[in-house]
Design a protein around this motif. Structure first.
Motif, mmCIF file in Angstrom:
data_model
loop_
_atom_site.group_PDB
_atom_site.id
_atom_site.type_symbol
_atom_site.label_atom_id
_atom_site.label_comp_id
_atom_site.label_asym_id
_atom_site.label_seq_id
_atom_site.Cartn_x
_atom_site.Cartn_y
_atom_site.Cartn_z
ATOM 1 N N LYS A 177 46.474 -49.335 6.476
ATOM 2 C CA LYS A 177 46.596 -49.818 5.097
ATOM 3 C C LYS A 177 45.930 -51.171 4.918
ATOM 4 C CE LYS A 177 50.788 -47.357 3.762
ATOM 5 N NZ LYS A 177 52.208 -47.459 3.402
ATOM 6 N N GLU A 178 46.105 -52.079 5.893
ATOM 7 C CA GLU A 178 45.469 -53.400 5.816
ATOM 8 C C GLU A 178 43.942 -53.257 5.824
ATOM 9 O OE1 GLU A 178 46.945 -55.911 8.946
ATOM 10 O OE2 GLU A 178 48.970 -55.943 8.129
ATOM 11 N N GLY A 179 43.450 -52.413 6.713
ATOM 12 C CA GLY A 179 41.996 -52.185 6.784
ATOM 13 C C GLY A 179 41.449 -51.571 5.513
ATOM 14 N N TYR A 180 42.190 -50.610 4.970
ATOM 15 C CA TYR A 180 41.776 -49.971 3.724
ATOM 16 C C TYR A 180 41.724 -50.996 2.596
ATOM 17 C CZ TYR A 180 41.858 -47.129 -0.486
ATOM 18 O OH TYR A 180 41.569 -46.605 -1.713
ATOM 19 N N ASN A 181 42.771 -51.795 2.456
ATOM 20 C CA ASN A 181 42.824 -52.798 1.391
ATOM 21 C C ASN A 181 41.717 -53.831 1.533
ATOM 22 O OD1 ASN A 181 45.017 -51.573 0.179
ATOM 23 N ND2 ASN A 181 46.523 -52.831 1.255
ATOM 24 N N GLN A 182 41.460 -54.267 2.762
ATOM 25 C CA GLN A 182 40.390 -55.237 2.987
ATOM 26 C C GLN A 182 39.027 -54.610 2.675
ATOM 27 O OE1 GLN A 182 40.211 -56.754 6.972
ATOM 28 N NE2 GLN A 182 38.569 -58.209 6.503
ATOM 29 N N GLY A 183 38.804 -53.400 3.115
ATOM 30 C CA GLY A 183 37.541 -52.702 2.843
ATOM 31 C C GLY A 183 37.334 -52.456 1.356
ATOM 32 N N TYR A 184 38.415 -52.096 0.689
ATOM 33 C CA TYR A 184 38.341 -51.862 -0.747
ATOM 34 C C TYR A 184 37.960 -53.148 -1.479
ATOM 35 C CZ TYR A 184 39.634 -50.420 -5.460
ATOM 36 O OH TYR A 184 39.604 -50.143 -6.794
ATOM 37 N N SER A 185 38.607 -54.254 -1.118
ATOM 38 C CA SER A 185 38.313 -55.545 -1.759
ATOM 39 C C SER A 185 36.871 -55.970 -1.524
ATOM 40 C CB SER A 185 39.259 -56.631 -1.244
ATOM 41 O OG SER A 185 40.584 -56.328 -1.580
ATOM 42 N N GLU A 186 36.408 -55.850 -0.288
ATOM 43 C CA GLU A 186 35.032 -56.235 0.032
ATOM 44 C C GLU A 186 34.024 -55.299 -0.640
ATOM 45 O OE1 GLU A 186 34.561 -56.695 4.253
ATOM 46 O OE2 GLU A 186 36.152 -58.212 4.346
ATOM 47 N N GLY A 187 34.349 -54.028 -0.690
ATOM 48 C CA GLY A 187 33.466 -53.065 -1.361
ATOM 49 C C GLY A 187 33.375 -53.319 -2.851
ATOM 50 N N LEU A 188 34.494 -53.700 -3.448
ATOM 51 C CA LEU A 188 34.509 -54.011 -4.872
ATOM 52 C C LEU A 188 33.628 -55.216 -5.172
ATOM 53 C CD1 LEU A 188 35.828 -53.071 -7.513
ATOM 54 C CD2 LEU A 188 37.674 -54.682 -7.061
ATOM 55 N N ALA A 189 33.747 -56.260 -4.357
ATOM 56 C CA ALA A 189 32.926 -57.457 -4.549
ATOM 57 C C ALA A 189 31.452 -57.131 -4.322
ATOM 58 C CB ALA A 189 33.376 -58.561 -3.600
ATOM 59 N N SER A 190 31.167 -56.370 -3.284
ATOM 60 C CA SER A 190 29.781 -55.991 -2.987
ATOM 61 C C SER A 190 29.201 -55.116 -4.103
ATOM 62 C CB SER A 190 29.730 -55.245 -1.657
ATOM 63 O OG SER A 190 28.447 -54.749 -1.407
ATOM 64 N N GLY A 191 30.007 -54.200 -4.614
ATOM 65 C CA GLY A 191 29.564 -53.317 -5.698
ATOM 66 C C GLY A 191 29.267 -54.075 -6.965
ATOM 67 N N LYS A 192 30.089 -55.072 -7.273
ATOM 68 C CA LYS A 192 29.848 -55.886 -8.467
ATOM 69 C C LYS A 192 28.534 -56.645 -8.335
ATOM 70 C CE LYS A 192 34.548 -56.603 -10.125
ATOM 71 N NZ LYS A 192 35.635 -57.564 -10.345
ATOM 72 N N GLU A 193 28.271 -57.196 -7.164
ATOM 73 C CA GLU A 193 27.022 -57.944 -6.957
ATOM 74 C C GLU A 193 25.819 -57.013 -7.046
ATOM 75 O OE1 GLU A 193 24.244 -60.812 -6.459
ATOM 76 O OE2 GLU A 193 26.355 -61.051 -6.963
ATOM 77 N N GLU A 194 25.934 -55.835 -6.441
ATOM 78 C CA GLU A 194 24.831 -54.878 -6.506
ATOM 79 C C GLU A 194 24.588 -54.426 -7.946
ATOM 80 O OE1 GLU A 194 23.526 -50.515 -4.762
ATOM 81 O OE2 GLU A 194 25.151 -51.601 -3.781
ATOM 82 N N ALA A 195 25.655 -54.181 -8.688
ATOM 83 C CA ALA A 195 25.533 -53.775 -10.092
ATOM 84 C C ALA A 195 24.883 -54.877 -10.913
ATOM 85 C CB ALA A 195 26.897 -53.425 -10.668
#
Length: 140
Positions: free
Chosen positions: A17-35
């Protein structure tokens, strides 16, 4: 004995769960920058194309103003229609549903006007290129 295995299973689930939450947060930030980067690129390209059309319209309108008989009435009407389409383009509302329709219509009108003006070849890759010596060729 069951307690030892239960704590091991809970530990694995907790780390998952910790890994999923951390990955989700980092992916969200990365996705916003890419967008943001894609939006800037596409917005720049659209603005550049609209600016190209505006420049052509201004040039043709200036030629018409200096000599009203220079272009046929159909070509002049096409130029006016292009200008109207350009003014209808929703610059401040890129999510407008008609953006693509207006852009497609502008492209069609541009091709029509170029045909009426006997401009045989147009290359537009976003940056000016050296002009050909052929008077009926317009390159950008």
């Amino acid at each position: 004995m069951d307690d030892i295995f239960d704590s091991s299973l809970n530990l694995e689930e907790t780390h998952y769960k910790e890994g999923y939450n951390q990955g989700y947060s980092e992916g969200l930030a990365s996705g916003k920058e890419e967008a943001r980067q894609v939006g800037l690129k596409v917005g720049f390209e659209v603005g550049e194309e609209l600016g190209f059309y505006k420049g052509c319209i201004d040039l043709w309108a200036s030629a018409i103003q200096s000599d009203n008989t220079l272009f046929s009435s159909r070509a002049q009407a096409g130029i006016r229609q292009m200008e109207e389409q350009l003014q209808r383009y929703p610059m401040m509302d890129p999510e407008d549903q008609h953006v693509q329709d207006i852009m497609d219509e502008l492209r069609r009108k541009f091709k029509m006007v170029c045909s009426l003006l006997h401009i045989k070849k147009i290359e537009y890759d976003g940056y000016p290129k050296a002009s050909s010596s052929d008077a009926n060729t317009l390159e950008f």
